[in-house]
Structure formats: structure tokens, C-alpha cells
Write a protein that holds these residues in place. Structure first.
Motif, short mmCIF file in Angstrom:
data_model
loop_
_atom_site.label_atom_id
_atom_site.label_comp_id
_atom_site.label_asym_id
_atom_site.label_seq_id
_atom_site.Cartn_x
_atom_site.Cartn_y
_atom_site.Cartn_z
N ALA A 192 4.64 -19.48 -16.73
CA ALA A 192 4.48 -18.13 -17.26
C ALA A 192 3.34 -18.06 -18.30
N ALA A 193 3.63 -17.56 -19.50
CA ALA A 193 2.60 -17.37 -20.53
C ALA A 193 1.94 -18.70 -20.92
N ALA A 194 2.68 -19.79 -20.87
CA ALA A 194 2.08 -21.09 -21.18
C ALA A 194 1.05 -21.47 -20.13
N GLN A 195 1.34 -21.15 -18.88
CA GLN A 195 0.39 -21.41 -17.80
C GLN A 195 -0.87 -20.58 -17.98
N ALA A 196 -0.69 -19.31 -18.34
CA ALA A 196 -1.85 -18.43 -18.57
C ALA A 196 -2.71 -18.95 -19.73
N ALA A 197 -2.07 -19.36 -20.80
CA ALA A 197 -2.81 -19.86 -21.97
C ALA A 197 -3.49 -21.19 -21.68
N ALA A 198 -2.82 -22.05 -20.92
CA ALA A 198 -3.39 -23.36 -20.60
C ALA A 198 -4.48 -23.27 -19.54
N GLY A 199 -4.43 -22.21 -18.74
CA GLY A 199 -5.41 -22.05 -17.67
C GLY A 199 -5.15 -22.95 -16.48
N LEU A 211 7.66 -35.74 -28.53
CA LEU A 211 7.40 -34.39 -28.03
C LEU A 211 6.55 -33.61 -29.04
N ALA A 212 6.78 -33.81 -30.32
CA ALA A 212 5.96 -33.16 -31.35
C ALA A 212 4.51 -33.61 -31.26
N ASP A 213 4.29 -34.89 -30.98
CA ASP A 213 2.92 -35.40 -30.81
C ASP A 213 2.25 -34.72 -29.62
N LEU A 214 2.98 -34.60 -28.53
CA LEU A 214 2.45 -33.91 -27.35
C LEU A 214 2.10 -32.47 -27.69
N GLU A 215 2.98 -31.79 -28.37
CA GLU A 215 2.76 -30.40 -28.76
C GLU A 215 1.49 -30.29 -29.63
N ASN A 216 1.31 -31.23 -30.55
CA ASN A 216 0.13 -31.22 -31.41
C ASN A 216 -1.15 -31.43 -30.62
N VAL A 217 -1.14 -32.37 -29.70
CA VAL A 217 -2.33 -32.64 -28.88
C VAL A 217 -2.68 -31.42 -28.04
N LEU A 218 -1.69 -30.83 -27.42
CA LEU A 218 -1.94 -29.65 -26.59
C LEU A 218 -2.50 -28.50 -27.43
N GLY A 219 -1.94 -28.30 -28.60
CA GLY A 219 -2.39 -27.23 -29.48
C GLY A 219 -3.78 -27.45 -30.03
N GLN A 220 -4.13 -28.68 -30.33
CA GLN A 220 -5.46 -28.98 -30.85
C GLN A 220 -6.53 -28.75 -29.79
N GLN A 221 -6.19 -28.99 -28.54
CA GLN A 221 -7.14 -28.82 -27.45
C GLN A 221 -7.35 -27.35 -27.09
N ASN A 222 -6.36 -26.48 -27.45
CA ASN A 222 -6.41 -25.10 -27.00
C ASN A 222 -5.67 -24.20 -28.00
N GLU A 271 -5.25 -21.00 -28.20
CA GLU A 271 -4.43 -19.96 -27.56
C GLU A 271 -3.09 -20.56 -27.11
N LEU A 272 -3.15 -21.74 -26.54
CA LEU A 272 -1.93 -22.43 -26.11
C LEU A 272 -1.07 -22.79 -27.33
N ALA A 273 -1.70 -23.19 -28.42
CA ALA A 273 -0.96 -23.54 -29.64
C ALA A 273 -0.09 -22.38 -30.10
N ASN A 274 -0.62 -21.17 -30.00
CA ASN A 274 0.13 -19.98 -30.38
C ASN A 274 1.35 -19.78 -29.49
N VAL A 275 1.19 -20.03 -28.20
CA VAL A 275 2.30 -19.89 -27.25
C VAL A 275 3.34 -20.99 -27.47
N LEU A 276 2.89 -22.20 -27.75
CA LEU A 276 3.80 -23.33 -27.91
C LEU A 276 4.81 -23.12 -29.02
N ASN A 277 4.44 -22.33 -30.04
CA ASN A 277 5.37 -22.05 -31.14
C ASN A 277 6.65 -21.39 -30.67
N ARG A 278 6.61 -20.75 -29.51
CA ARG A 278 7.77 -20.02 -29.00
C ARG A 278 8.42 -20.70 -27.79
#
Length: 82
Positions: free
Chosen positions: A9-16, A30-41, A43-50
Motif C-alpha cells: 500500500a502506501a509503503a509500496q508507493a513511498a518506496a517506489g 528491526l529498528a536498524d532496518l527501519e533506520n536504514v530504510l528511512g535514511q535512504q528515502n 518519504e518512506l521514513a515518514n510512512v514507516l512511523n505509522r
């Protein structure tokens, strides 16, 4: 180690993309993964918060869960009505 991340859904749209392989250090969480994903993108970081996560098809709330090489993590944003 490599983790397969599937976005919905929205995570797919943000990740492209619907899926990505992310390289992490051994014993990453999992927190490390979340941080890496957010640093790379940002827009995705904003979605990951939810988002919630499935780790190997099991719902995970604890971001300190240690991941293993070859694991799959599903990123699930809130869906309508939930």
C-alpha cells in the motif's frame, strides 16, 4: 546479511517498489532496518512511523527483535478502517 523487505500500500508507493533486498550488519534489529530504510528515502521514513511489521509472517511490535540473514520483513501501513 541480507533481508528481503516487502512493501504494501502506501509503503509500496513511498518506496517506489514492492520488494527490496537490504544489506545490514550481523545481529541488526528491526529498528536498524527501519533506520536504514528511512535514511535512504525520507518519504518512506515518514510512512514507516505509522507502519506495523511482519517478520517471517509473524506480527512484530518489538523493534529490538534481531533479524537473521535471509529473513523476510513485510512493511504494512495502516489500511482503511484499521
Amino acid at each position: 546479511m541480507e533481508i528481503c523487505v516487502r512493501f504494501f500500500a502506501a509503503a509500496q508507493a513511498a518506496a517506489g517498489t514492492d520488494q527490496s533486498v537490504v544489506k545490514l550488519t550481523d545481529k541488526a534489529t528491526l529498528a536498524d532496518l527501519e533506520n536504514v530504510l528511512g535514511q535512504q528515502n525520507p518519504e518512506l521514513a515518514n510512512v514507516l512511523n505509522r507502519c506495523s511489521y511482519l517478520h517471517e509472517s509473524i506480527a512484530v511490535r518489538d523493534r529490538s527483535r534481531v533479524l537473521s540473514n535471509g529473513d523476510t520483513v513485510d512493511v504494512l501501513p495502516p489500511f482503511a478502517g484499521g
